[in-house]
Design a protein around this motif. Structure first.
Motif, mmCIF file in Angstrom:
data_model
loop_
_atom_site.group_PDB
_atom_site.id
_atom_site.type_symbol
_atom_site.label_atom_id
_atom_site.label_comp_id
_atom_site.label_asym_id
_atom_site.label_seq_id
_atom_site.Cartn_x
_atom_site.Cartn_y
_atom_site.Cartn_z
ATOM 1 N N ASN A 194 5.731 6.792 -9.369
ATOM 2 C CA ASN A 194 6.428 8.009 -8.954
ATOM 3 C C ASN A 194 5.507 8.978 -8.228
ATOM 4 O O ASN A 194 5.741 10.188 -8.215
ATOM 5 N N GLY A 195 4.435 8.411 -7.625
ATOM 6 C CA GLY A 195 3.462 9.261 -6.946
ATOM 7 C C GLY A 195 3.903 9.694 -5.564
ATOM 8 O O GLY A 195 5.049 9.493 -5.153
ATOM 9 N N SER A 196 2.955 10.266 -4.829
ATOM 10 C CA SER A 196 3.260 10.883 -3.534
ATOM 11 C C SER A 196 3.071 9.954 -2.337
ATOM 12 O O SER A 196 3.352 10.347 -1.206
ATOM 13 N N ALA A 197 2.596 8.742 -2.563
ATOM 14 C CA ALA A 197 2.355 7.823 -1.442
ATOM 15 C C ALA A 197 3.652 7.507 -0.717
ATOM 16 O O ALA A 197 4.741 7.528 -1.302
ATOM 17 N N SER A 198 3.508 7.171 0.560
ATOM 18 C CA SER A 198 4.687 6.811 1.354
ATOM 19 C C SER A 198 4.384 5.570 2.178
ATOM 20 O O SER A 198 3.232 5.126 2.265
ATOM 21 N N GLY A 199 5.430 5.004 2.772
ATOM 22 C CA GLY A 199 5.240 3.860 3.659
ATOM 23 C C GLY A 199 4.635 2.649 2.969
ATOM 24 O O GLY A 199 4.974 2.330 1.829
ATOM 25 N N ALA A 201 1.643 2.203 1.804
ATOM 26 C CA ALA A 201 0.849 2.532 0.615
ATOM 27 C C ALA A 201 1.747 2.655 -0.610
ATOM 28 O O ALA A 201 1.375 2.241 -1.716
ATOM 29 N N ARG A 202 2.929 3.209 -0.425
ATOM 30 C CA ARG A 202 3.869 3.342 -1.547
ATOM 31 C C ARG A 202 4.303 1.951 -2.031
ATOM 32 O O ARG A 202 4.396 1.711 -3.239
ATOM 33 N N ALA A 203 4.582 1.047 -1.078
ATOM 34 C CA ALA A 203 4.986 -0.314 -1.450
ATOM 35 C C ALA A 203 3.862 -1.005 -2.220
ATOM 36 O O ALA A 203 4.106 -1.698 -3.210
ATOM 37 N N ALA A 204 2.619 -0.788 -1.783
ATOM 38 C CA ALA A 204 1.463 -1.402 -2.455
ATOM 39 C C ALA A 204 1.320 -0.868 -3.878
ATOM 40 O O ALA A 204 1.102 -1.633 -4.831
ATOM 41 N N LEU A 205 1.464 0.435 -4.041
ATOM 42 C CA LEU A 205 1.307 1.029 -5.372
ATOM 43 C C LEU A 205 2.499 0.737 -6.275
ATOM 44 O O LEU A 205 2.344 0.628 -7.499
ATOM 45 N N GLY A 267 -3.357 4.707 -2.462
ATOM 46 C CA GLY A 267 -3.290 3.405 -1.816
ATOM 47 C C GLY A 267 -4.612 2.974 -1.204
ATOM 48 O O GLY A 267 -4.790 1.786 -0.893
ATOM 49 N N ASP A 268 -5.546 3.913 -1.016
ATOM 50 C CA ASP A 268 -6.860 3.549 -0.478
ATOM 51 C C ASP A 268 -7.545 2.560 -1.420
ATOM 52 O O ASP A 268 -7.390 2.638 -2.649
ATOM 53 N N ALA A 282 -4.939 5.786 -7.064
ATOM 54 C CA ALA A 282 -3.556 6.040 -7.486
ATOM 55 C C ALA A 282 -3.135 7.487 -7.248
ATOM 56 O O ALA A 282 -1.978 7.842 -7.481
ATOM 57 N N GLY A 283 -4.076 8.314 -6.785
ATOM 58 C CA GLY A 283 -3.788 9.732 -6.601
ATOM 59 C C GLY A 283 -4.161 10.535 -7.832
ATOM 60 O O GLY A 283 -4.402 9.973 -8.919
#
Length: 315
Positions: A194-199, A201-205, A267-268, A282-283
Motif C-alpha cells: 500500500n506504498g507510494s510507488a507507481s508504474g 516499481a509498484r508492480a515490482a513491490l 522499488g530501487d 520499500a520506502g
C-alpha cells in the motif's frame, strides 16, 4: 588440607579446568553476522557458477544443433558429387576428339561451352564440399571445446555447492542455539503493498510484498523460496524489467542506472558492500529482502545495514 586439595585435583576430570566458557548471546550473534556475510559471498559465487554452467550448456547445445545441420549439408553435397561422377562416367566425357570431328562451327562452340559448364559446375561443387567439410570440422572442434567448458563449470558448480552447504549447516546450528531459526512458510501469501510507488516499481513491490514470510533458500528463484538476487529478479520481472540472475550481474547491469542513496525511491535496488546481498527499497526508510538461511522474506529498517550499503540502481 593439602591432602584434601590433592584429592580434589584427582577427582577433577582432565581438561575441565581448561574448558572454554559458553559463548554469550552477544558473541554468538556476532559470530552469526560474520557467518551470514561469508554465506552471502559463497551463495553469489554458487549462483555465478550456476549461470556460467547454463551458458556453457546452451552454447554446447547450439553448436551441436549447428553440427547436425552442417553434417546433413555435407552429406547432401557428397551425394551430389557422387551423382555427378556417375553421370559423367556413364555419358562419356566431352573431349577434343568429339569436337574436332564436328563440321558445324556453332555446334563446336556449343560443345565447348557445355564442357566448360560441366567443368565449372564440378569445380564449384568440389569447392562447396571442401568448404562445408572445413566448417564441419571447425564446428565439431568448437562443440568439443564447449562440452569441455561445460564439464568444467559443472565441476565448479559442484564445488561451490559443497562450500555453501557446509556453511548452511554451521549457520543453522548457531541459529538453533540462539532459538531464532525461522523455517518460513512456502505457501505464504504475504501482504498487500500500500506504498507510494507507481508504474513498474509498484508492480515490482506488489509482487515482493506477496512473498513476505516465504523462506530464504540459497539458489532459490521461487515460487516457494528465494535467495536475495532471485527475489529481486522475480520482483522486477513482474514490473516488466528483465534483470540478470546474480547480484554481481545486476550491479553491472545497472551501471548507468545508479542513483544516490540520499535520493532513493520505492522499488530501487539496494546493494551491500562486496555485492553479497541485494534487496528492494520499500520506502519510508525500509528495505524488503530475502535475508539468509534460517530467515524469511521480510521488511527491515534500512539502518539495519549499518553503513554496509554500496549503492542503489533504479530500473
Amino acid at each position: 588440607m593439602a591432602a584434601g586439595l590433592a584429592l580434589a585435583l584427582l577427582m577433577t576430570p582432565i581438561g575441565s579446568a581448561a574448558a572454554k566458557p559458553k559463548p554469550t548471546v552477544a558473541q554468538t550473534k556476532q559470530k552469526l553476522a560474520k557467518l551470514n556475510e561469508q554465506a552471502d559471498q559463497l551463495v553469489e559465487k554458487y549462483n555465478q557458477a550456476g549461470e556460467k554452467w547454463k551458458r556453457a550448456r546452451k552454447k554446447y547445445a547450439d553448436l551441436n544443433a549447428d553440427l547436425s545441420k552442417q553434417s546433413a549439408k555435407v552429406a547432401g553435397l557428397r551425394d551430389d558429387l557422387v551423382t555427378m561422377a556417375v553421370t559423367t562416367y556413364q555419358g562419356g566425357a566431352i573431349g577434343w576428339p568429339n569436337l574436332v570431328g564436328e563440321v558445324n562451327p556453332n555446334l563446336v562452340l556449343s560443345g565447348l561451352a557445355t564442357a566448360d559448364q560441366i567443368s565449372a559446375s564440378r569445380a564449384e561443387s568440389l569447392h562447396a564440399f571442401d568448404e562445408a567439410n572445413k566448417t564441419l570440422r571447425d564446428n565439431r572442434d568448437k562443440a568439443k571445446q564447449a562440452l569441455a567448458d561445460a564439464d568444467q563449470t559443472r565441476d565448479e558448480l559442484a564445488e561451490e555447492k559443497e562450500k555453501v552447504e557446509k556453511m548452511i549447516k554451521i549457520q543453522t546450528k548457531v541459529l538453533r542455539d540462539l532459538g531464532t531459526f525461522r523455517p518460513g512458510d512456502p505457501n505464504s501469501t504475504g501482504m498487500q503493498y500500500n506504498g507510494s510507488a507507481s508504474g513498474n516499481a509498484r508492480a515490482a513491490l506488489t509482487f515482493a510484498f506477496a512473498q513476505l514470510g516465504k523462506p530464504y533458500r540459497y539458489g532459490g528463484t521461487g515460487p516457494d523460496s528465494w535467495d536475495c538476487s532471485g527475489f529481486v529478479q522475480a520482483s522486477w520481472r513482474s514490473g516488466g524489467v528483465s534483470l540478470p540472475r546474480t547480484t554481481w550481474e545486476q550491479w553491472s547491469w545497472g551501471a548507468k542506472r545508479k542513483v544516490s542513496l540520499s535520493d532513493l525511491q520505492p522499488g530501487d535496488i539496494l546493494f551491500s558492500q562486496g555485492l553479497g546481498h541485494v534487496g528492494l527499497y520499500a520506502g519510508n526508510g525500509k528495505i524488503i529482502h530475502a535475508p539468509q538461511t534460517g530467515d524469511v522474506v521480510k521488511v527491515v529498517p534500512l539502518s539495519s545495514y549499518g553503513g554496509r550499503l554500496l549503492g542503489a540502481v533504479r530500473p
